[in-house]
Design a protein around this motif. Structure first.
Motif, PDB file in Angstrom:
ATOM      1  N   MET A 102     -11.760  -3.134  -0.564  1.00 12.26           N
ATOM      2  CA  MET A 102     -11.229  -2.186  -1.545  1.00 12.26           C
ATOM      3  C   MET A 102     -11.468  -0.758  -1.065  1.00 12.26           C
ATOM      4  SD  MET A 102     -12.276  -1.779  -5.558  1.00 12.26           S
ATOM      5  CE  MET A 102     -11.348  -3.191  -6.112  1.00 12.26           C
ATOM      6  N   HIS A 103     -12.648  -0.532  -0.508  1.00 11.45           N
ATOM      7  CA  HIS A 103     -12.934   0.717   0.202  1.00 11.45           C
ATOM      8  C   HIS A 103     -12.647   0.455   1.675  1.00 11.45           C
ATOM      9  CE1 HIS A 103     -15.818   1.760  -3.305  1.00 11.45           C
ATOM     10  NE2 HIS A 103     -14.664   2.381  -3.457  1.00 11.45           N
ATOM     11  N   GLY A 104     -11.737   1.213   2.242  1.00  8.90           N
ATOM     12  CA  GLY A 104     -11.230   0.908   3.576  1.00  8.90           C
ATOM     13  C   GLY A 104     -12.275   0.881   4.672  1.00  8.90           C
TER      14      GLY A 104
ATOM     15  N   SER B 270       0.845  -1.186   0.000  1.00  9.46           N
ATOM     16  CA  SER B 270       0.000   0.000   0.000  1.00  9.46           C
ATOM     17  C   SER B 270       0.885   1.242   0.000  1.00  9.46           C
ATOM     18  CB  SER B 270      -0.900  -0.004   1.235  1.00  9.46           C
ATOM     19  OG  SER B 270      -0.116   0.198   2.410  1.00  9.46           O
TER      20      SER B 270
ATOM     21  N   ASP C 188      -4.553   0.731   4.353  1.00  6.36           N
ATOM     22  CA  ASP C 188      -4.354   2.098   4.848  1.00  6.36           C
ATOM     23  C   ASP C 188      -5.699   2.762   5.134  1.00  6.36           C
ATOM     24  OD1 ASP C 188      -1.722   1.539   4.317  1.00  6.36           O
ATOM     25  OD2 ASP C 188      -1.534   2.937   2.627  1.00  6.36           O
ATOM     26  N   GLY C 189      -6.651   2.579   4.216  1.00  3.34           N
ATOM     27  CA  GLY C 189      -7.980   3.145   4.412  1.00  3.34           C
ATOM     28  C   GLY C 189      -8.656   2.552   5.634  1.00  3.34           C
TER      29      GLY C 189
ATOM     30  N   THR D 246      -7.763  -7.747   2.257  1.00  5.71           N
ATOM     31  CA  THR D 246      -7.848  -6.294   2.241  1.00  5.71           C
ATOM     32  C   THR D 246      -6.974  -5.713   1.138  1.00  5.71           C
ATOM     33  OG1 THR D 246      -7.424  -4.243   3.476  1.00  5.71           O
ATOM     34  CG2 THR D 246      -6.113  -6.172   4.108  1.00  5.71           C
TER      35      THR D 246
ATOM     36  N   ASN E  57      -7.135  -2.396   0.702  1.00  4.85           N
ATOM     37  CA  ASN E  57      -6.920  -1.021   1.158  1.00  4.85           C
ATOM     38  C   ASN E  57      -6.673  -0.987   2.675  1.00  4.85           C
ATOM     39  OD1 ASN E  57      -6.837   1.742   1.423  1.00  4.85           O
ATOM     40  ND2 ASN E  57      -8.957   2.112   0.789  1.00  4.85           N
TER      41      ASN E  57
ATOM     42  N   LEU F 167     -10.168   3.565  -5.007  1.00  2.00           N
ATOM     43  CA  LEU F 167      -9.578   2.445  -5.743  1.00  2.00           C
ATOM     44  C   LEU F 167     -10.557   1.763  -6.680  1.00  2.00           C
ATOM     45  CD1 LEU F 167      -7.388   0.854  -2.902  1.00  2.00           C
ATOM     46  CD2 LEU F 167      -6.732   2.550  -4.631  1.00  2.00           C
TER      47      LEU F 167
ATOM     48  N   ASN G  51      -7.755   5.507  -0.498  1.00  2.00           N
ATOM     49  CA  ASN G  51      -6.427   5.082  -0.067  1.00  2.00           C
ATOM     50  C   ASN G  51      -5.701   6.272   0.565  1.00  2.00           C
ATOM     51  OD1 ASN G  51      -5.402   6.632  -2.236  1.00  2.00           O
ATOM     52  ND2 ASN G  51      -3.859   5.087  -2.722  1.00  2.00           N
TER      53      ASN G  51
ATOM     54  N   GLU H 183      -1.726   0.444  -4.797  1.00  5.10           N
ATOM     55  CA  GLU H 183      -2.612  -0.704  -4.633  1.00  5.10           C
ATOM     56  C   GLU H 183      -3.148  -1.195  -5.976  1.00  5.10           C
ATOM     57  OE1 GLU H 183      -2.856   1.904  -0.929  1.00  5.10           O
ATOM     58  OE2 GLU H 183      -2.943   2.213  -3.103  1.00  5.10           O
TER      59      GLU H 183
END
Length: 301
Positions: A86-88, A55, A133-134, A129, A131, A156, A150, A175
């Motif tokens: 994908m969406h944190g 990431s 970081d998200g 995961t 993402n 993303l 991200n 990513e």
């Protein structure tokens, strides 16, 4: 469509009702990494852990491959991939994929027919995961998108190369570059992407340039009948999705499925997936899983 691959697509929804030795709660990125390392070390004959990249913050994007030949492709054995988070701030999918790993490996060790059939005849790649970081940035506020993007503020699921966008090029972030390299490395025949924000199985296409793919308000792929079959099978295996049950701010969906473009046009999506979505999308304060949490909106796809 092989019944084996169809069974793979259905596994996350079936896991909502299965007991497991893995604690059914949200896990930190460090806990996810430790669990994957443990499963890899304990099951070298059927598991292979590898990273497809990092990431923006330098966290590994871990994938666990499961099968009789987990380290390499075998001719005649189909490759299947799952992607989640994908969406944190859409977090239920990563929990389900960890449960899937636990159940597949545990079932195989207990000589359960369903697990042996899948792992003996399919190579399954699981990215819990995309993402991390998200996820670390997410909070418990359901009304905002903190953690969705991200580290660089990129969605993303809006930034992949788009076949309908012509020569338009977007700058891919770490990513996405990792996933694109992954797709070039493995010959996946089917995949599923787990999101939060609506109770629906969404199938390709999600975009269009106004050509022959547009049929009755939908953007249909050459395999439209296959994708509809997959989406309906998933929806009708779910406790409520097939009834068109919705989250607080979401529209109803006939049979619990939708063509992505007919739902709303979207460019730059991670294409080719059947996307399975659940109401529970954000992180509650106490880390406990709930079946339905936040209000949802159109931009949670």
């Amino acid at each position: 469509m092989s019944s084996l691959l169809l069974s793979l697509l259905l596994l996350p929804v079936l896991l909502l009702t299965l007991a497991s030795t893995l604690e059914f709660r949200y896990h930190s990125n460090r806990e996810v990494e430790q669990y994957l390392l443990q499963m890899n070390t304990s099951n070298p004959d059927i598991a292979h852990l590898y990273s497809i990249g990092q990431s923006v913050r330098g966290q590994q994007l871990w994938v666990l491959a499961l099968g009789l030949s987990p380290r390499r492709h075998t001719v005649g054995i189909p490759e299947f991939k799952y992607v989640a988070n994908m969406h944190g701030n859409e977090v239920l999918g990563r929990v389900l994929l960890l449960q899937l790993i636990d159940d597949l490996v545990g079932g195989y060790r207990r000589n359960e027919t369903w697990s042996q059939l899948l792992l003996n005849n399919t190579r399954i790649h699981i990215l819990p995961t995309m993402n991390p970081d998200g996820f670390d940035s997410s909070n418990t506020d359901c009304q905002y998108s903190v953690g969705r993007f991200n580290e660089n503020g990129v969605d993303l699921n809006r930034n992949f190369p788009d076949a309908f966008a012509g020569l338009k090029r977007q700058q891919q972030v770490d990513e996405e570059k990792a996933v694109i390299g992954w797709l070039r490395m493995e010959s996946f025949v089917l995949s599923a992407n787990l999101h939060g924000g609506a109770v629906v199985a969404s199938y390709p296409y999600d975009n269009s340039n106004g050509g022959s793919e547009q049929v009755g308000g939908a953007s249909v792929s050459p395999d439209d009948d296959v994708f509809i079959h997959l989406a309906k099978t998933y929806s009708h295996s779910h406790g409520s999705m097939h009834r068109g049950d919705v989250c607080a701010d979401s529209r109803p969906f006939l049979d619990g499925i939708t063509n992505g473009y007919q739902w709303y046009p979207l460019s730059g999506q991670h294409a080719g997936d059947t996307q399975c979505r659940f109401c529970s999308s954000h992180l509650p304060a106490d880390n406990a899983l709930v079946t339905k949490t936040c209000s949802t909106s159109r931009n949670h796809r």
